[in-house]
Design a protein around this motif. Sequence first.
Motif, mmCIF file in Angstrom:
data_model
loop_
_atom_site.group_PDB
_atom_site.id
_atom_site.type_symbol
_atom_site.label_atom_id
_atom_site.label_comp_id
_atom_site.label_asym_id
_atom_site.label_seq_id
_atom_site.Cartn_x
_atom_site.Cartn_y
_atom_site.Cartn_z
ATOM 1 N N ALA A 147 0.829 -1.201 0.000
ATOM 2 C CA ALA A 147 0.000 0.000 0.000
ATOM 3 C C ALA A 147 0.864 1.251 0.000
ATOM 4 C CB ALA A 147 -0.931 -0.009 1.206
ATOM 5 N N LEU A 148 1.934 1.258 0.786
ATOM 6 C CA LEU A 148 2.849 2.402 0.807
ATOM 7 C C LEU A 148 3.552 2.582 -0.532
ATOM 8 C CD1 LEU A 148 4.413 2.108 4.372
ATOM 9 C CD2 LEU A 148 2.891 3.905 3.510
ATOM 10 N N GLN A 149 3.930 1.478 -1.159
ATOM 11 C CA GLN A 149 4.570 1.560 -2.471
ATOM 12 C C GLN A 149 3.612 2.153 -3.502
ATOM 13 O OE1 GLN A 149 5.744 -2.540 -2.888
ATOM 14 N NE2 GLN A 149 7.824 -2.139 -2.145
ATOM 15 N N LYS A 150 2.355 1.763 -3.440
ATOM 16 C CA LYS A 150 1.361 2.307 -4.365
ATOM 17 C C LYS A 150 1.161 3.790 -4.111
ATOM 18 C CE LYS A 150 -3.309 1.772 -6.155
ATOM 19 N NZ LYS A 150 -3.249 3.070 -6.734
ATOM 20 N N LEU A 151 1.084 4.197 -2.849
ATOM 21 C CA LEU A 151 0.938 5.615 -2.521
ATOM 22 C C LEU A 151 2.115 6.426 -3.049
ATOM 23 C CD1 LEU A 151 -0.476 5.616 1.117
ATOM 24 C CD2 LEU A 151 -1.581 6.482 -0.945
ATOM 25 N N GLU A 152 3.321 5.890 -2.894
ATOM 26 C CA GLU A 152 4.513 6.585 -3.371
ATOM 27 C C GLU A 152 4.478 6.721 -4.896
ATOM 28 O OE1 GLU A 152 7.822 8.806 -3.214
ATOM 29 O OE2 GLU A 152 6.678 8.116 -1.481
ATOM 30 N N ALA A 153 4.074 5.682 -5.601
ATOM 31 C CA ALA A 153 3.958 5.740 -7.060
ATOM 32 C C ALA A 153 2.899 6.757 -7.483
ATOM 33 C CB ALA A 153 3.627 4.361 -7.621
ATOM 34 N N ASP A 154 1.775 6.770 -6.770
ATOM 35 C CA ASP A 154 0.720 7.741 -7.061
ATOM 36 C C ASP A 154 1.221 9.162 -6.822
ATOM 37 O OD1 ASP A 154 -0.948 5.632 -7.652
ATOM 38 O OD2 ASP A 154 -2.125 5.782 -5.799
ATOM 39 N N ARG A 155 1.948 9.358 -5.744
ATOM 40 C CA ARG A 155 2.496 10.671 -5.401
ATOM 41 C C ARG A 155 3.461 11.151 -6.490
ATOM 42 N NH1 ARG A 155 4.122 9.742 -0.159
ATOM 43 N NH2 ARG A 155 2.034 10.185 0.534
ATOM 44 N N GLU A 156 4.319 10.250 -6.983
ATOM 45 C CA GLU A 156 5.264 10.608 -8.049
ATOM 46 C C GLU A 156 4.519 10.980 -9.329
ATOM 47 O OE1 GLU A 156 8.004 7.351 -8.416
ATOM 48 O OE2 GLU A 156 8.868 7.711 -6.443
ATOM 49 N N ALA A 157 3.459 10.250 -9.636
ATOM 50 C CA ALA A 157 2.665 10.557 -10.830
ATOM 51 C C ALA A 157 1.992 11.921 -10.690
ATOM 52 C CB ALA A 157 1.623 9.470 -11.069
ATOM 53 N N LEU A 158 1.483 12.224 -9.502
ATOM 54 C CA LEU A 158 0.862 13.526 -9.262
ATOM 55 C C LEU A 158 1.888 14.652 -9.345
ATOM 56 C CD1 LEU A 158 -1.654 12.733 -6.380
ATOM 57 C CD2 LEU A 158 -2.199 13.443 -8.712
ATOM 58 N N ASP A 159 3.090 14.421 -8.823
ATOM 59 C CA ASP A 159 4.153 15.424 -8.905
ATOM 60 C C ASP A 159 4.522 15.704 -10.357
ATOM 61 O OD1 ASP A 159 4.235 15.674 -6.155
ATOM 62 O OD2 ASP A 159 6.022 14.410 -5.904
ATOM 63 N N ALA A 160 4.605 14.670 -11.171
ATOM 64 C CA ALA A 160 4.914 14.837 -12.591
ATOM 65 C C ALA A 160 3.800 15.625 -13.285
ATOM 66 C CB ALA A 160 5.113 13.480 -13.260
ATOM 67 N N LYS A 161 2.553 15.316 -12.969
ATOM 68 C CA LYS A 161 1.416 16.024 -13.546
ATOM 69 C C LYS A 161 1.429 17.489 -13.115
ATOM 70 C CE LYS A 161 -2.498 16.225 -15.787
ATOM 71 N NZ LYS A 161 -2.546 16.130 -17.226
ATOM 72 N N GLN A 162 1.785 17.747 -11.850
ATOM 73 C CA GLN A 162 1.850 19.118 -11.358
ATOM 74 C C GLN A 162 2.924 19.906 -12.105
ATOM 75 O OE1 GLN A 162 2.487 19.572 -7.144
ATOM 76 N NE2 GLN A 162 2.466 21.793 -7.254
#
Length: 108
Positions: free
Chosen positions: A30-45
């Motif tokens: 779950a933490l790994q998925k959150l980190e991947a989601d966070r990186e994707a959001l940072d790239a989108k930002q």
Amino acid sequence: MTRAWNSPGSRSEGYERTKNMPRNRSAIAALQKLEADREALDAKQRELEAQAAKELGQIILGTGLETFSKKGLKQVAEALGKLGETAAIAKLAERSAARTLTASPSTE
């Protein structure tokens, strides 16, 4: 005999939310998925910020603000941002009106 939990429409409210969620998921996964989601959001930002900068640049071109230094333009933008759009326009308009009154010859 029909049990209440077997009858149609008797599923719990959370069933629809959880039926597609994987079972037996570890906290690490779950933490790994959150980190991947966070990186994707940072790239989108970053992508959206670059697009917004281009749009703002196009708006500024031709207004005279492009002659400001980067530091000066940043200071102006920060000051106007703190005031808010309506207050900034009102303040600039009243300063412009005051300058016009003091610049015009008096008719006394």
